[in-house]
Write a protein that holds these residues in place. Structure first.
Motif, PDB file in Angstrom:
ATOM      1  N   ALA A 185      -0.428   3.354   4.646  1.00  0.00           N
ATOM      2  CA  ALA A 185      -1.014   2.729   3.463  1.00  0.00           C
ATOM      3  C   ALA A 185      -0.035   1.794   2.768  1.00  0.00           C
ATOM      4  N   ALA A 186       1.254   2.149   2.844  1.00  0.00           N
ATOM      5  CA  ALA A 186       2.264   1.350   2.143  1.00  0.00           C
ATOM      6  C   ALA A 186       2.269  -0.093   2.625  1.00  0.00           C
ATOM      7  N   GLN A 187       1.811  -0.287   3.851  1.00  0.00           N
ATOM      8  CA  GLN A 187       1.832  -1.649   4.403  1.00  0.00           C
ATOM      9  C   GLN A 187       0.701  -2.518   3.884  1.00  0.00           C
ATOM     10  N   THR A 188      -0.289  -1.879   3.254  1.00  0.00           N
ATOM     11  CA  THR A 188      -1.442  -2.665   2.812  1.00  0.00           C
ATOM     12  C   THR A 188      -1.082  -3.618   1.674  1.00  0.00           C
ATOM     13  N   THR A 189       0.059  -3.385   1.011  1.00  0.00           N
ATOM     14  CA  THR A 189       0.478  -4.311  -0.046  1.00  0.00           C
ATOM     15  C   THR A 189       1.141  -5.553   0.547  1.00  0.00           C
ATOM     16  N   GLY A 190       1.529  -5.474   1.800  1.00  0.00           N
ATOM     17  CA  GLY A 190       2.220  -6.606   2.421  1.00  0.00           C
ATOM     18  C   GLY A 190       3.686  -6.709   2.029  1.00  0.00           C
ATOM     19  N   LEU A 191       4.179  -5.753   1.226  1.00  0.00           N
ATOM     20  CA  LEU A 191       5.581  -5.808   0.779  1.00  0.00           C
ATOM     21  C   LEU A 191       6.402  -4.740   1.498  1.00  0.00           C
ATOM     22  N   PRO A 192       7.692  -5.020   1.731  1.00  0.00           N
ATOM     23  CA  PRO A 192       8.545  -4.000   2.344  1.00  0.00           C
ATOM     24  C   PRO A 192       8.759  -2.823   1.398  1.00  0.00           C
ATOM     25  N   LEU A 212      18.937 -11.235  -4.790  1.00  0.00           N
ATOM     26  CA  LEU A 212      17.847 -10.722  -3.942  1.00  0.00           C
ATOM     27  C   LEU A 212      16.595 -11.491  -4.355  1.00  0.00           C
ATOM     28  N   ASN A 213      15.978 -12.143  -3.381  1.00  0.00           N
ATOM     29  CA  ASN A 213      14.882 -13.045  -3.746  1.00  0.00           C
ATOM     30  C   ASN A 213      13.536 -12.622  -3.204  1.00  0.00           C
ATOM     31  N   GLU A 214      13.353 -11.328  -2.989  1.00  0.00           N
ATOM     32  CA  GLU A 214      12.039 -10.897  -2.511  1.00  0.00           C
ATOM     33  C   GLU A 214      11.662  -9.581  -3.166  1.00  0.00           C
ATOM     34  N   GLU A 215      10.366  -9.400  -3.254  1.00  0.00           N
ATOM     35  CA  GLU A 215       9.871  -8.166  -3.860  1.00  0.00           C
ATOM     36  C   GLU A 215       9.943  -7.014  -2.866  1.00  0.00           C
ATOM     37  N   ILE A 216      10.311  -5.862  -3.360  1.00  0.00           N
ATOM     38  CA  ILE A 216      10.370  -4.640  -2.546  1.00  0.00           C
ATOM     39  C   ILE A 216       9.706  -3.535  -3.361  1.00  0.00           C
ATOM     40  N   ARG A 217       9.039  -2.628  -2.696  1.00  0.00           N
ATOM     41  CA  ARG A 217       8.474  -1.461  -3.377  1.00  0.00           C
ATOM     42  C   ARG A 217       9.301  -0.220  -3.035  1.00  0.00           C
TER      43      ARG A 217
END
Lengths: 266, 384
Positions: free
Chosen positions: A36-43, A97-102
């Motif tokens: 399910a964590a992949q459904t956000t498209g974020l690492p 750091l230039n990207e969103e991470i969860r």
């Protein structure tokens, strides 16, 4: 609504080959959660507390984790996640750091209801943005089924044995979900791998929440609950539907006792 | 710049200049002010730091670990019960080889509750795998905290820098500070080998490691500590070049031709200096050996220095209940055991719970060591 056919295309971020018991509800839950964590498209970056999950997923030199994972101690999944989130914030703020991470923190019921409750409460009050998932099998299963603050009234464990006088645990479990709601965080939910579509939907909502979020996941344990491995999903479903699971003896009324999502907007 | 600062103020000022990425801390006397003052620098935007005001020292150290694993430069401060509460996580920070730097205003441990200075807290953390520095003055505390960041990052081990609670933490001294930019240039940026947030190259930190590998991990950690001394000396030399101040790991004070010396750590070294001067003025051949680094234990330097003296008093500001002398005493007697000279070594415990330790007390100790009149295994100085 998610389709199994679509989910099957996702990467197994929690891979096979780990050492969980056959029919482990926690392993099933974590697998669904990582799909399910992949459904956000974020690492995602993850933390976990000491317990079954840590023991069966990460015995050196093996790892079931296809994502970054840190384990520090038993009571520390939330406080470790606090540090990771603080690092994430400062690195983002200073342009390193230039990207969103969860961030997802895992804890069992011992590490969440009991020994780690203070660290969790503090992290929520400080409003770190992370999802805390409690995989709740209602006792200290890793050390051999001792009672926890999540164990239900009357349940037999190795420290609440049934005997000539004893009849199992003499106290009711604490209503952790209500305690979490009382923190006023933006998203609190309960789920079960037996209702996978519901759990995955809640995961997505939790990860999209700007602030701390929490999901209490019922994870039937074949060792502690003493059932054959093929019955995990069925038992989880029965537990939820017949109120014999963790939602049965709390402040929730029978009408609301099916897996409930409690959302409070901050 | 020359400033008047207490130990806590000097630590906070050094932290501002270090500009750590993350500080996670919890208030406790007598170290509270360190982070309290530092939070002003955060609030005024003078640092880039993400400050995490945690709900306990246990979570402070844990959050430091979480942030350090993400490649950040991380600091905290604590004392006494706070350090004791962190105990579990200290071993994990060291085992994960994370260069966290902790400022400690050393204080006694309960019970009975006492907020004043002794070394019970730091010494109780001795075997956790942290580097440990004990400072004599506020100036040395300021200088050491800056050096510790560089040493820890080169060694990949965490470091604790201690000043004696109240005696240094709350007493103002004239200190010489460096410019912010000089400190930042001296330290550069931390260059970690791994970063948890680098999700394209996922790592697993802190796996269960059983009989087949645990010992090898620990052995490698021990080797890391064994190799720290040259790093300390290198960094001190670099620091000396920019600051003009040098602190040997082991300092011999008026030890030339000395017949009796005392060995100790922390603020009482200043007191002993006065006593040594007074006794030298009377023609008595006494001196002091100041130990600045408790971990790594600099056994080769200690051996080389101490075999020169016939009689040695080892002074501990902490007692290891019912062990064969104070903690530093047992280390030093072990170091000297296989030497031909085998000097007489006496154990003194002083100043627990901030008990006043005066130059007169120090003179009494030196006099006793000089005459070799000690009946008891441990002499408790000044206790009623």
């Amino acid at each position: 609504m998610f389709k199994l056919a679509d989910l099957a295309k996702n990467k197994e971020l929690f891979s096979h080959g780990h050492r969980a018991c056959a029919g482990c509800g926690e392993a099933l839950g974590v697998r669904q959660i990582m799909l399910a964590a992949q459904t956000t498209g974020l690492p995602v970056v993850t933390t976990m507390c000491t317990g079954c999950l840590e023991i069966f997923s990460s015995i050196y030199p093996h790892s079931a984790w296809q994502v970054p994972m840190i384990h520090t101690a038993f009571e520390t999944s939330a406080s470790t996640a606090s540090g990771v989130e603080a690092a994430y914030r400062v690195l983002r703020r200073t342009g390193r750091l230039n990207e969103e991470i969860r961030i997802i923190a895992f804890g069992g019921d011992g590490g969440t209801y009991d020994i780690g409750l203070q660290a969790l409460s503090g992290a929520l009050e400080r409003r770190h943005r992370f999802l805390y998932v409690c995989t709740n099998n209602e006792a200290y299963m890793n050390t051999g089924v001792q009672r926890s603050g999540a164990t239900m009234f009357g349940a037999e464990t190795t420290t609440t044995p049934v005997g000539r006088k004893g009849y199992g645990k003499k106290q009711f479990e604490k209503d952790l979900t209500a305690i979490l709601v009382a923190h006023g965080i933006p998203y609190v939910a309960q789920g079960s791998p037996s209702f996978w579509n519901d759990l995955i939907t809640k995961m997505q909502k939790a990860l999209d929440t700007d602030g701390p979020s929490f999901i209490n996941v019922l994870a039937p344990c074949r060792l502690g609950w003493a059932f054959p491995p093929e019955e995990t999903i069925e038992l989880g479903r029965l537990a939820v539907n017949t109120l014999m699971g963790w939602v049965s003896v709390g402040m929730l009324t029978p009408e609301k006792s099916r897996v409930v999502a409690i959302c409070a907007v901050e | 710049m020359i400033l008047a600062k207490t130990g806590n103020e000097a630590f906070a000022y050094a932290m501002k200049q270090i500009n750590p990425d993350v500080v996670a801390a919890y208030p406790i006397t007598p170290s509270t002010e360190i982070v309290q003052l530092f939070s002003n620098y955060v609030s005024d935007g003078e640092v880039d730091t993400e400050y995490v005001p945690v709900e306990s020292e246990h979570s402070a150290m844990t959050a430091c670990i979480g942030a350090a694993v993400c490649g950040c430069r991380v600091m905290t401060a604590t004392a006494s019960q706070g350090l004791a509460l962190m105990h579990e996580m200290l071993f994990i920070a060291a085992g994960l080889r994370l260069p966290i730097v902790m400022a400690v205003a050393s204080r006694s441990l309960s019970s009975p509750l006492n907020i004043h200075g002794d070394h019970s807290d730091s010494v109780a953390s001795r075997d956790s795998g942290w580097l440990q520095f004990f400072c004599e003055t506020v100036q040395e505390g300021y200088d050491t905290l800056i050096q510790a960041v560089k040493i820890a990052e080169r060694a990949n081990l965490p470091a604790l820098v201690g000043i004696d609670g109240f005696i240094l933490s709350h007493c103002q001294e004239r200190i010489e500070t460096l410019e912010d930019q000089v400190v930042r240039d001296f330290l550069g940026r931390r260059k970690p080998a791994y970063n948890l947030l680098d999700w394209r190259n996922p790592i697993l930190v802190g796996p269960a490691t059983l009989q087949d590998y645990y010992f090898e991990f620990k052995r490698s950690e021990i080797e890391g500590m064994n190799q720290v001394l040259p790093i300390i000396e290198e960094v001190q030399a670099e620091f000396g070049r920019i600051a003009g101040r040098k602190y040997p790991v082991l300092e011999e004070y008026r030890c030339e031709d000395a017949e009796a010396v005392v060995v100790l750590m922390g603020s009482a070294c200043g007191t002993v200096r006065v006593a040594v001067d007074r006794m030298r003025a009377k023609g008595k051949k006494v001196g002091m050996v100041k130990l600045r680094v408790f971990r790594p234990l600099v056994h080769s330097l200690l051996k080389k220095s101490l075999v020169k003296f016939k009689k040695i008093g080892v002074m501990d500001r902490v007692d290891a209940v019912n062990s064969y002398g104070g903690p530093l005493f047992t280390e030093i007697t072990s170091v000297l055991y296989d030497t031909d000279e085998r000097p007489w070594v006496f154990s003194y415990v002083y100043g627990l719970g901030g008990k006043e330790f005066t130059p007169e007390d120090a003179e009494m100790v030196l006099e006793q060591v000089l005459t070799g009149k000690e009946d008891e295994l441990v002499t408790y100085v000044g206790v009623r």
